[in-house]
Design an enzyme around this catalytic site. Structure first.
Site, PDB file in Angstrom:
ATOM      1  N   LYS A   1       0.570  -1.153   0.147  1.00 41.54           N
ATOM      2  CA  LYS A   1      -0.071  -0.084   0.513  1.00 41.54           C
ATOM      3  C   LYS A   1       0.899   1.283   0.149  1.00 41.54           C
ATOM      4  CE  LYS A   1      -4.005  -2.184   1.343  1.00 41.54           C
ATOM      5  NZ  LYS A   1      -3.307  -3.750   2.276  1.00 41.54           N
TER       6      LYS A   1
HETATM    7  O1  LIG Z   1      -5.146  -4.699  -0.290  1.00 38.13           O
HETATM    8  C1  LIG Z   1      -5.185  -5.909   0.584  1.00 38.13           C
HETATM    9  O2  LIG Z   1      -5.517  -6.468  -0.206  1.00 38.13           O
HETATM   10  C2  LIG Z   1      -5.777  -4.985   1.146  1.00 38.13           C
HETATM   11  C3  LIG Z   1      -7.187  -4.452   0.980  1.00 38.13           C
HETATM   12  C4  LIG Z   1      -8.310  -4.344   2.003  1.00 38.13           C
HETATM   13  O3  LIG Z   1      -9.480  -3.669   1.780  1.00 38.13           O
HETATM   14  N1  LIG Z   1      -8.792  -5.198   2.798  1.00 38.13           N
HETATM   15  C5  LIG Z   1      -7.664  -6.139   3.451  1.00 38.13           C
HETATM   16  O4  LIG Z   1      -8.224  -6.813   3.920  1.00 38.13           O
HETATM   17  N2  LIG Z   1      -6.401  -6.449   2.775  1.00 38.13           N
HETATM   18  C6  LIG Z   1      -5.435  -7.200   2.839  1.00 38.13           C
HETATM   19  O5  LIG Z   1      -5.637  -8.398   2.117  1.00 38.13           O
HETATM   20  C7  LIG Z   1      -5.433  -9.386   3.849  1.00 38.13           C
HETATM   21  C8  LIG Z   1      -7.092  -9.873   4.016  1.00 38.13           C
HETATM   22  O6  LIG Z   1      -6.905 -11.060   5.610  1.00 38.13           O
HETATM   23  P1  LIG Z   1      -7.634 -12.112   6.166  1.00 38.13           P
HETATM   24  O7  LIG Z   1      -8.597 -11.137   6.534  1.00 38.13           O
HETATM   25  O8  LIG Z   1      -6.450 -12.218   7.143  1.00 38.13           O
HETATM   26  O9  LIG Z   1      -8.344 -12.879   4.805  1.00 38.13           O
HETATM   27  C9  LIG Z   1      -4.942  -8.819   4.787  1.00 38.13           C
HETATM   28  O10 LIG Z   1      -3.007  -8.448   4.592  1.00 38.13           O
HETATM   29  C10 LIG Z   1      -5.228  -7.128   4.562  1.00 38.13           C
HETATM   30  O11 LIG Z   1      -4.530  -6.034   4.539  1.00 38.13           O
END
Ligand SMILES: O=C(O)c1cc(=O)[nH]c(=O)n1[C@@H]1O[C@H](COP(=O)(O)O)[C@@H](O)[C@H]1O
Length: 271
Positions: free
Chosen positions: A96
């Site tokens: 990011k």
């Molecule tokens: O850019 C991202 O990947 C991201 C954007 C977003 O809106 N929400 C989000 O959860 N993420 C990322 O996606 C992953 C989600 O992880 P879980 O919720 O464990 O499946 C993490 O690494 C977050 O930082």
């Protein structure tokens, strides 16, 4: 990697799954902590056990930066392991980033040249000249935050600016940037009801969709309006897959969770 190569891989594996490598030393099986590099050993086992079921891996750099130089070395070993052993896999550095132009160029070099990731996530807040330096890299992809999965997405992203929601402005405006064909966008799985509107603006762009599993997003809802002609979706799950078990069977448990999502995806693709 080109978008065509990514689509070919999706069709071969009948999967558009991305596995998030968000490794927390407090959550991995304790026997790994005795090893020299527990994070890399964990990633290696997860990758070996799931690479046939997914098309992308997304290490979130926060989980590596938190452990200082050792964490960064684990990240480097992980991307090298992927590029050497599974070069067909699409890799995402979830960092990011985004800053004034010359700084963005250095961020892009760090992830595209030094670490050799296929893509990096970028925040759009600083605008065109903060994102275009990433777009200058051939066959690399810049994944820009559009509508994120968290509650705070409603603080700014859905607020109206000149009668249009900010995330809509981000999508529309970025289409005019130089090399915009290299852009992909983040849209959270928890915001499934927005996908139809988003597809009207960017019908063919790839969307990285985090938020299934631990955050409660639903794969079927996302696919209903999110799928494009060339599939156009990468659905990410991190904790739901990599922490399926805290015991020595963690890799097998990850395979089983990944398989569940892959089978669901295959059914959707066959419709
Ligand atoms: O850019 C991202 O990947 C991201 C954007 C977003 O809106 N929400 C989000 O959860 N993420 C990322 O996606 C992953 C989600 O992880 P879980 O919720 O464990 O499946 C993490 O690494 C977050 O930082």
């Amino acid at each position: 990697m080109t978008t065509t190569q990514l689509v070919t891989q999706i069709k071969q594996k009948k999967s558009f799954l991305c596995i998030g490598l968000d490794v927390d030393l407090n959550k991995i099986p304790s026997h790994l902590l005795e090893l020299d590099d527990p994070i890399f050993e964990f990633n290696k086992a997860i990758i070996d056990a799931t690479h046939h079921l997914c098309v992308a891996y997304k290490p979130n750099t926060a989980f590596y930066e938190a452990y200082g130089i050792k964490g960064w070395q684990s990240l480097e070993k992980t991307i090298t392991y992927l590029n050497t052993n599974y070069p067909e896999i699409f890799t995402i550095a979830d960092a990011k980033r985004g800053d004034i132009g010359n700084t963005s160029t250095m961020y892009a070099k760090a992830f595209f040249e030094d670490l050799a990731f296929d893509s990096v996530t970028v925040a759009p807040y600083m605008g065109k000249d903060s994102v275009e330096p990433f777009l200058a890299f051939k066959d690399k992809h810049t994944i820009m935050l559009a509508l994120t999965s968290n509650e705070g997405a409603f603080d700014f992203q859905t607020k109206k600016v000149d009668k249009k929601e900010l995330y809509i402005q981000v999508l529309e405006t970025s289409k005019n940037w130089k090399n915009s064909e290299s852009l992909m966008y983040v849209v959270g799985a928890t915001k499934a009801e927005y996908f139809a509107e988003i597809r009207k603006i960017i019908p063919n762009s790839f969307l990285l969709v985090p938020g299934v599993g631990a955050q409660g997003g639903n794969l079927q809802d996302v696919c209903k309006y999110g799928l494009s002609e060339n599939i156009g979706l990468l659905i990410n799950s991190s904790r739901g897959i990599i922490y399926a078990s805290k015991n020595k069977d963690y890799a097998l448990a990850a395979t089983q969770q990944a398989k569940k999502l892959q089978v669901e995806m295959e059914t959707i693709l066959n419709k």
